[in-house]
Design an enzyme around this catalytic site. Structure first.
Site, PDB file in Angstrom:
ATOM      1  N   ASP A 183       0.873  -1.166   0.000  1.00  0.00           N
ATOM      2  CA  ASP A 183       0.000   0.000   0.000  1.00  0.00           C
ATOM      3  C   ASP A 183       0.917   1.225   0.000  1.00  0.00           C
ATOM      4  O   ASP A 183       2.086   1.134   0.391  1.00  0.00           O
ATOM      5  CB  ASP A 183      -0.878  -0.038   1.254  1.00  0.00           C
ATOM      6  CG  ASP A 183      -1.609   1.265   1.480  1.00  0.00           C
ATOM      7  OD1 ASP A 183      -2.267   1.747   0.548  1.00  0.00           O
ATOM      8  OD2 ASP A 183      -1.483   1.817   2.592  1.00  0.00           O
TER       9      ASP A 183
ATOM     10  N   ASP B 155      -1.624  -0.848   6.087  1.00  0.00           N
ATOM     11  CA  ASP B 155      -1.845  -0.338   7.445  1.00  0.00           C
ATOM     12  C   ASP B 155      -3.281   0.094   7.715  1.00  0.00           C
ATOM     13  O   ASP B 155      -3.666   0.281   8.861  1.00  0.00           O
ATOM     14  CB  ASP B 155      -0.922   0.859   7.710  1.00  0.00           C
ATOM     15  CG  ASP B 155      -1.368   2.094   6.933  1.00  0.00           C
ATOM     16  OD1 ASP B 155      -1.632   1.961   5.720  1.00  0.00           O
ATOM     17  OD2 ASP B 155      -1.454   3.180   7.534  1.00  0.00           O
TER      18      ASP B 155
END
Length: 643
Positions: free
Chosen positions: A344, A540
């Site tokens: 990400d 996250d």
């Protein structure tokens, strides 16, 4: 703020020094009991060996004592498995082999077999006990009570279970912090290596985050609770360590399944070998029984069974010390076979907080004046862009004033009155009349992957601010390390293509998937799995959780990661250091390499010993040494991962 408590409230029954000393001795004795029994049996075997020529009866009694002392634990385990699960395991095979050796007069060999088998068992127990002790140490770091401060400044002591989000805690010097929270008052250094892996205490002041179980230094702190009880990072660490310790890797499960069938087969073949060679090969009865006993010893899969779990437990313990938290041993196997690492962007490859990169006042506008105005107007906002502008002003020591008549324009920006003039601050599309010069400037900045904000005073554009989320310091180095390991590195992000490609270029990532919704990330992970093989996904946020679950190995950033991401992931980086990702993969590969070494070595030893026995070249003493020696070697090889 402090309130005195009656002395009696803090009094607890104390043990005498003698009682405490006895308790400590008992605990140590209990912890080492299996090893003491193993070494004790070895000592008795040695004494019996020297007494055999002159005192044979005494020697046999000592051998029997060595059998009982060294073999009791394993015999008990073997009998329990036979009675409860109706299965024959390697423990029972070894006890039968030792008794069989003694039955044909080989007391020394049977006793040595028991001694080395119990020694290898004690080493395995030490490996398992180490992870349990690590967990016990963590449990001892968990405070039982906390001091809550009410709105009147009055302290009261409560149990940890009673803490709630929003409570204010007072943390005195040398105390453990009772819950995750944000510092409201005070300054101190906090020892938080158990959470973040930092070797030095971290300085904490207003606005900094602290974690349950960490040790406060010399200052006092007032902390507002953000996560208490089972929701704290500390509680999650304990839960995940327990889960990793109890979950058996797939390879170990397969070995245990094979062991049950294998043990029955070995016992059945041994029964046949007690008779068939005498009739088919004209062996004497003594030679037939002897070879059957040697076969039972050398064919037992002790080394094969011990090839995996000691190594896996050692690797999990080693990873935990480095801030790499495996939720199960299975992830070590999967990590070693990963072909693609998908990241990400925001909060993972980047710091997750925009910073001002360009501050361009219009002609005739003073830079200091513009920054003061913008920061003052944005000081009342909680938006990340507003915080970045305020942060820039604070770093330059600018004093801010409060604006009047502030009004937020949803999704665009804000309007306010500042020093008697009307200001508008926001995205370019918030403004109707923009000169070609400003338009070109904005387009150029956005082509660099930056977010632009315009400032207008009394209907005239007076400045342009550009911001961008910055790459983590170690990101590029980490990506290069992964590439050198032969792994494909890709980025999956919901951000726009220009910004994504800019960050990816800085990080050294060639393949980028941008403008992705959570379901699009899942689709991308599936495509990567189909084209390249096993995928590890690092993220996250809540939007990363579906992709983390879809990947073969999901990795969450532990410090800044969302609760959903932490719960979904298979592996947690407790200190948010991207450099731990190559370390985790290397640890997985090293573990699998050691496991394969152990299994190949164990199988070669077993096959060689069986062949030598049928060629009548193997004696029982060498069979015992070869078989049990190989078991000790594979355990010690696995323990290398503790380093």
């Amino acid at each position: 703020m402090n309130t005195l408590y009656p002395l009696e409230k803090n009094l607890k029954p104390l043990k005498t020094d003698q009682q405490s000393s006895n308790t400590i001795r008992f605990e140590k004795l209990k912890r080492h009991s299996e090893m003491i029994a193993a070494l004790g049996s070895g000592l008795i075997v040695l004494i019996a060996y020297f007494l055999m020529p002159t005192m044979p009866k005494t020697s046999i009694i000592l051998y029997l004592l060595a059998f009982v002392m060294g073999g009791f634990v394993k015999a008990k385990e073997g009998i329990e498995t036979l009675v409860q699960e109706k299965e024959i395991d390697v423990n029972l095979l070894m006890i039968i082999a030792a008794i069989g050796a003694a039955a044909i007069g080989y007391w020394l060999e049977g006793a040595v077999l028991i001694f080395i088998f119990s020694l290898s068992g004690a080493l395995e127990s030490y490996t398992e006990a180490k992870s349990e002790r690590d967990l016990s140490k963590l449990m001892k770091m968990k405070p039982e009570t906390a001091r809550v401060v009410d709105e009147n400044g009055v302290e009261r002591e409560v149990k940890i279970e009673q803490l709630q989000e929003g409570d204010l805690l007072i943390i005195r010097p040398g105390e453990r912090i009772a819950a995750d929270g944000i510092v409201q008052e005070g300054f101190s250094s906090v020892e938080q290596a158990m959470i973040t892996g930092e070797s030095m205490p971290a300085e904490k002041e207003l606005g900094d985050e602290v974690y349950a179980g960490t040790m406060n230094g010399s200052g006092s702190l007032i902390v507002k609770v953000t996560r208490a009880g089972e929701d704290s990072v500390f509680a999650k660490i304990i839960r995940h360590i327990e889960q990793a310790r109890n979950e058996v890797p797939a390879s170990q499960t397969r070995i245990e399944r094979i062991e049950k069938v294998y043990a029955k087969a070995i016992l059945s073949i041994t029964v046949l070998l007690l008779f068939l060679p005498h009739y088919l090969l004209d062996w004497s009865w003594s030679e037939t029984v002897y070879r059957a006993m040697v076969f039972l010893v050398v064919a037992s899969p002790c080394a094969l069974v011990a090839s995996i779990m000691p190594a896996v437990l050692s690797a999990i313990s080693s990873g935990a010390r480095k801030g790499i938290l495996f939720k199960s041993g299975r992830q070590l196997e999967l990590l070693s076979d990963v072909k693609v690492i998908a990241f990400d962007k925001t909060g993972t490859l980047t710091k997750g907080k925009p910073v001002v990169t360009d501050f361009i006042p219009a002609q005739g506008m003073d830079s200091h004046e513009l920054l003061t105005a913008l920061a003052s107007i944005e000081s009342l906002s909680e938006h990340p862009i507003a915080k970045a502008i305020v942060q820039k002003a604070q770093t330059e020591g600018i004093r801010l004033s409060r604006p009047a008549h502030l009004q937020a324009i949803t999704g665009l920006g804000v309007e306010a009155e500042y020093l008697g003039q009307r200001w508008r601050v926001g995205k370019p599309k918030m403004f109707v009349q923009i000169t070609n010069e400003i338009q070109e400037l904005v387009q150029g900045l956005e082509m660099e992957g930056k977010t632009t904000i315009l400032a207008e005073r009394a209907g005239q554009i007076v400045g342009v601010v550009a911001l961008r989320d910055t790459l983590r310091d170690e990101a590029n180095t980490m990506v290069q390390q992964l590439k050198k390991m032969g792994l494909k590195v890709v980025m999956l992000t919901g951000d726009q293509e220009v910004t994504a490609k800019t960050i990816a270029k800085e990080a050294g990532i060639d393949q980028v998937y941008s403008n992705l919704l959570p379901e699009d990330k899942v689709k991308a992970v599936k495509e990567l799995r189909q084209h390249y093989g096993k995928v590890a996904m690092i993220g996250d946020g809540v939007n990363d959780a579906p992709a983390l679950a879809t990947a073969n190995v999901g990795v969450a950033m532990g410090g800044a990661g969302s609760d959903v991401a932490l719960e979904t992931a298979d592996l947690v980086l407790m200190n948010d250091e991207l450099s731990k990702i190559p370390q985790a993969i290397r640890l997985g590969k090293r573990t699998q390499r050691i496991v394969k070494q152990n299994m190949v070595f164990a199988l070669l030893v077993i096959c060689s010993l069986i062949l030598a026995n049928f060629l009548q070249e193997m004696t029982l003493p060498f069979g015992v040494i070869g078989h049990e020696g190989s078991t000790l070697l594979v355990i010690l090889n696995g323990l290398r991962l503790l380093r």
